[in-house]
Design a protein around this motif. Sequence first.
Motif, PDB file in Angstrom:
ATOM      1  N   THR A 154      -8.745  19.584  10.545  1.00  0.00           N
ATOM      2  CA  THR A 154      -7.299  20.093   9.405  1.00  0.00           C
ATOM      3  C   THR A 154      -7.233  18.440   8.901  1.00  0.00           C
ATOM      4  OG1 THR A 154      -6.382  21.999  10.882  1.00  0.00           O
ATOM      5  CG2 THR A 154      -5.062  20.989   8.758  1.00  0.00           C
ATOM      6  N   LYS A 155      -6.513  17.673   9.477  1.00  0.00           N
ATOM      7  CA  LYS A 155      -6.363  16.455   9.334  1.00  0.00           C
ATOM      8  C   LYS A 155      -7.480  15.206   8.529  1.00  0.00           C
ATOM      9  CE  LYS A 155      -2.943  15.570  12.563  1.00  0.00           C
ATOM     10  NZ  LYS A 155      -2.557  14.969  13.900  1.00  0.00           N
ATOM     11  N   LEU A 156      -8.704  15.624   8.970  1.00  0.00           N
ATOM     12  CA  LEU A 156      -9.699  15.059   8.249  1.00  0.00           C
ATOM     13  C   LEU A 156     -10.218  15.905   6.531  1.00  0.00           C
ATOM     14  CD1 LEU A 156     -12.007  13.583  11.007  1.00  0.00           C
ATOM     15  CD2 LEU A 156     -10.873  12.752   8.897  1.00  0.00           C
ATOM     16  N   LYS A 157      -9.410  16.581   7.326  1.00  0.00           N
ATOM     17  CA  LYS A 157      -9.581  17.622   6.122  1.00  0.00           C
ATOM     18  C   LYS A 157      -9.459  17.391   4.404  1.00  0.00           C
ATOM     19  CE  LYS A 157     -10.493  22.187   3.486  1.00  0.00           C
ATOM     20  NZ  LYS A 157     -10.379  23.401   3.943  1.00  0.00           N
ATOM     21  N   ARG A 158      -7.937  17.160   4.834  1.00  0.00           N
ATOM     22  CA  ARG A 158      -6.832  16.689   4.131  1.00  0.00           C
ATOM     23  C   ARG A 158      -6.045  15.357   3.329  1.00  0.00           C
ATOM     24  NH1 ARG A 158      -2.046  16.819   7.584  1.00  0.00           N
ATOM     25  NH2 ARG A 158      -2.038  18.809   7.293  1.00  0.00           N
ATOM     26  N   ILE A 159      -7.542  14.799   4.780  1.00  0.00           N
ATOM     27  CA  ILE A 159      -7.633  12.765   4.009  1.00  0.00           C
ATOM     28  C   ILE A 159      -8.994  12.594   3.192  1.00  0.00           C
ATOM     29  CG2 ILE A 159      -8.672  10.737   4.772  1.00  0.00           C
ATOM     30  CD1 ILE A 159      -7.210  10.957   7.129  1.00  0.00           C
ATOM     31  N   THR A 160     -10.167  14.032   2.964  1.00  0.00           N
ATOM     32  CA  THR A 160     -11.242  14.040   2.242  1.00  0.00           C
ATOM     33  C   THR A 160     -10.670  14.403   0.718  1.00  0.00           C
ATOM     34  OG1 THR A 160     -12.107  16.125   3.243  1.00  0.00           O
ATOM     35  CG2 THR A 160     -13.201  13.814   4.219  1.00  0.00           C
ATOM     36  N   GLN A 161      -9.546  15.269   0.657  1.00  0.00           N
ATOM     37  CA  GLN A 161      -8.960  16.499  -0.208  1.00  0.00           C
ATOM     38  C   GLN A 161      -8.389  15.450  -1.078  1.00  0.00           C
ATOM     39  OE1 GLN A 161      -8.096  20.261   0.874  1.00  0.00           O
ATOM     40  NE2 GLN A 161      -9.799  20.935   0.862  1.00  0.00           N
ATOM     41  N   SER A 162      -8.008  13.644  -0.782  1.00  0.00           N
ATOM     42  CA  SER A 162      -6.876  13.375  -1.228  1.00  0.00           C
ATOM     43  C   SER A 162      -7.441  12.939  -2.611  1.00  0.00           C
ATOM     44  CB  SER A 162      -6.019  12.194  -0.266  1.00  0.00           C
ATOM     45  OG  SER A 162      -5.501  13.102   0.901  1.00  0.00           O
ATOM     46  N   ASP A 163      -6.027  12.399  -3.379  1.00  0.00           N
ATOM     47  CA  ASP A 163      -6.783  11.966  -4.710  1.00  0.00           C
ATOM     48  C   ASP A 163      -6.849  10.559  -4.103  1.00  0.00           C
ATOM     49  OD1 ASP A 163      -7.101  14.006  -6.485  1.00  0.00           O
ATOM     50  OD2 ASP A 163      -4.644  13.434  -6.424  1.00  0.00           O
ATOM     51  N   LEU A 164      -5.538   9.298  -3.118  1.00  0.00           N
ATOM     52  CA  LEU A 164      -5.732   8.495  -2.595  1.00  0.00           C
ATOM     53  C   LEU A 164      -5.595   8.421  -1.149  1.00  0.00           C
ATOM     54  CD1 LEU A 164      -5.235   5.107  -3.024  1.00  0.00           C
ATOM     55  CD2 LEU A 164      -3.078   5.722  -4.074  1.00  0.00           C
ATOM     56  N   VAL A 165      -6.921   7.765  -0.374  1.00  0.00           N
ATOM     57  CA  VAL A 165      -6.264   8.102   0.436  1.00  0.00           C
ATOM     58  C   VAL A 165      -6.375   5.845   0.902  1.00  0.00           C
ATOM     59  CG1 VAL A 165      -7.926   7.710   3.145  1.00  0.00           C
ATOM     60  CG2 VAL A 165      -8.092   9.396   0.884  1.00  0.00           C
ATOM     61  N   ILE A 166      -5.142   5.822   1.893  1.00  0.00           N
ATOM     62  CA  ILE A 166      -4.501   4.647   2.530  1.00  0.00           C
ATOM     63  C   ILE A 166      -4.878   4.280   3.762  1.00  0.00           C
ATOM     64  CG2 ILE A 166      -2.535   3.141   2.400  1.00  0.00           C
ATOM     65  CD1 ILE A 166      -1.573   4.681   0.589  1.00  0.00           C
ATOM     66  N   ALA A 178       0.764  -1.280   0.337  1.00  0.00           N
ATOM     67  CA  ALA A 178      -0.061  -0.219  -0.289  1.00  0.00           C
ATOM     68  C   ALA A 178       0.863   1.312  -0.405  1.00  0.00           C
ATOM     69  CB  ALA A 178      -1.289  -0.033   0.832  1.00  0.00           C
ATOM     70  N   ILE A 179       2.069   1.164   1.086  1.00  0.00           N
ATOM     71  CA  ILE A 179       2.283   2.573   1.178  1.00  0.00           C
ATOM     72  C   ILE A 179       4.018   2.304  -0.581  1.00  0.00           C
ATOM     73  CG2 ILE A 179       5.269   3.493   2.272  1.00  0.00           C
ATOM     74  CD1 ILE A 179       3.304   2.063   4.688  1.00  0.00           C
ATOM     75  N   GLY A 180       3.895   1.657  -0.749  1.00  0.00           N
ATOM     76  CA  GLY A 180       4.491   1.745  -2.471  1.00  0.00           C
ATOM     77  C   GLY A 180       4.355   2.109  -3.224  1.00  0.00           C
ATOM     78  N   LEU A 181       2.489   1.669  -3.027  1.00  0.00           N
ATOM     79  CA  LEU A 181       1.507   2.089  -4.495  1.00  0.00           C
ATOM     80  C   LEU A 181       1.744   4.154  -4.108  1.00  0.00           C
ATOM     81  CD1 LEU A 181      -0.903  -0.804  -4.387  1.00  0.00           C
ATOM     82  CD2 LEU A 181       0.343   0.370  -6.222  1.00  0.00           C
ATOM     83  N   GLY A 182       1.371   4.307  -2.912  1.00  0.00           N
ATOM     84  CA  GLY A 182       1.004   5.299  -2.790  1.00  0.00           C
ATOM     85  C   GLY A 182       1.854   6.283  -3.218  1.00  0.00           C
ATOM     86  N   VAL A 183       3.670   5.695  -2.642  1.00  0.00           N
ATOM     87  CA  VAL A 183       4.683   6.839  -3.080  1.00  0.00           C
ATOM     88  C   VAL A 183       4.283   6.741  -4.852  1.00  0.00           C
ATOM     89  CG1 VAL A 183       7.008   6.842  -3.807  1.00  0.00           C
ATOM     90  CG2 VAL A 183       5.935   6.009  -1.442  1.00  0.00           C
ATOM     91  N   GLU A 184       4.200   5.524  -5.453  1.00  0.00           N
ATOM     92  CA  GLU A 184       4.439   5.761  -6.359  1.00  0.00           C
ATOM     93  C   GLU A 184       3.031   7.401  -7.099  1.00  0.00           C
ATOM     94  OE1 GLU A 184       4.505   5.812 -10.440  1.00  0.00           O
ATOM     95  OE2 GLU A 184       6.249   4.997  -9.126  1.00  0.00           O
ATOM     96  N   ALA A 185       2.226   7.318  -6.620  1.00  0.00           N
ATOM     97  CA  ALA A 185       0.994   7.820  -6.823  1.00  0.00           C
ATOM     98  C   ALA A 185       1.643   9.154  -6.105  1.00  0.00           C
ATOM     99  CB  ALA A 185       0.433   7.731  -5.801  1.00  0.00           C
ATOM    100  N   VAL A 186       2.380   9.881  -5.311  1.00  0.00           N
ATOM    101  CA  VAL A 186       2.716  10.684  -4.991  1.00  0.00           C
ATOM    102  C   VAL A 186       3.974  10.955  -6.036  1.00  0.00           C
ATOM    103  CG1 VAL A 186       4.367  11.761  -3.397  1.00  0.00           C
ATOM    104  CG2 VAL A 186       2.640  11.023  -2.816  1.00  0.00           C
ATOM    105  N   GLN A 187       4.595  10.358  -6.837  1.00  0.00           N
ATOM    106  CA  GLN A 187       5.376  10.451  -7.613  1.00  0.00           C
ATOM    107  C   GLN A 187       4.951  11.535  -9.282  1.00  0.00           C
ATOM    108  OE1 GLN A 187       7.977   7.265  -7.494  1.00  0.00           O
ATOM    109  NE2 GLN A 187       9.509   7.732  -5.707  1.00  0.00           N
ATOM    110  N   GLN A 188       3.813  10.503  -9.366  1.00  0.00           N
ATOM    111  CA  GLN A 188       3.135  11.066 -10.563  1.00  0.00           C
ATOM    112  C   GLN A 188       2.662  12.248  -9.902  1.00  0.00           C
ATOM    113  OE1 GLN A 188       2.935   8.952 -13.204  1.00  0.00           O
ATOM    114  NE2 GLN A 188       4.400   7.815 -12.257  1.00  0.00           N
ATOM    115  N   GLY A 189       2.332  12.953  -8.901  1.00  0.00           N
ATOM    116  CA  GLY A 189       1.683  14.171  -8.444  1.00  0.00           C
ATOM    117  C   GLY A 189       0.544  14.400  -8.319  1.00  0.00           C
TER     118      GLY A 189
END
Length: 150
Positions: free
Chosen positions: A54-66, A17-28
């Motif tokens: 603030t943390k929940l707002k960041r989560i809900t505005q994410s493209d990917l949530v793990i 899951a973290i690996g997929l998250g890192v790849e998503a970050v690298q893709q913008g």
Amino acid sequence: MSSTLLGPPGVGKTHLAIGLGVEAVQQGYKVSFVTMDHLIQLLRTQEVTRSAQTKLKRITQSDLVIIDDLMFMAINRHEANLFFQLINKLYGQSSVIITSNKGPEDWGELLGDPAITTAILDRLLHKSEVIHLTGDSYRLKYRKTIFGND
């Protein structure tokens, strides 16, 4: 698209899951990682603490949530309802990766409410790739000397 990574402890669900998250970050993409116990704490305290909001707002505005270790611990009906509201908000707007050592068939007993469980499963598993990982724990595989099995 979402994914659910299921399997016993130590088979690499969080690592993948973290690996997929890192790849998503690298893709913008914007990515949030949160453990289930921390997420429940945020949901419980969102009405009284700005940092949880603030943390929940960041989560809900994410493209990917793990969400790591889903259903690792039992949650009460109020917490399950808060979790459903979050999943409902994420549904259709964010991709979600879930790791769990319990299969969906066991989630009902941990949520304590069949209706909420069904609603959560409906949203989490719709358009989701469910991946079952098997095998021995990587953490214990190389630690056999701890148990005297040289």
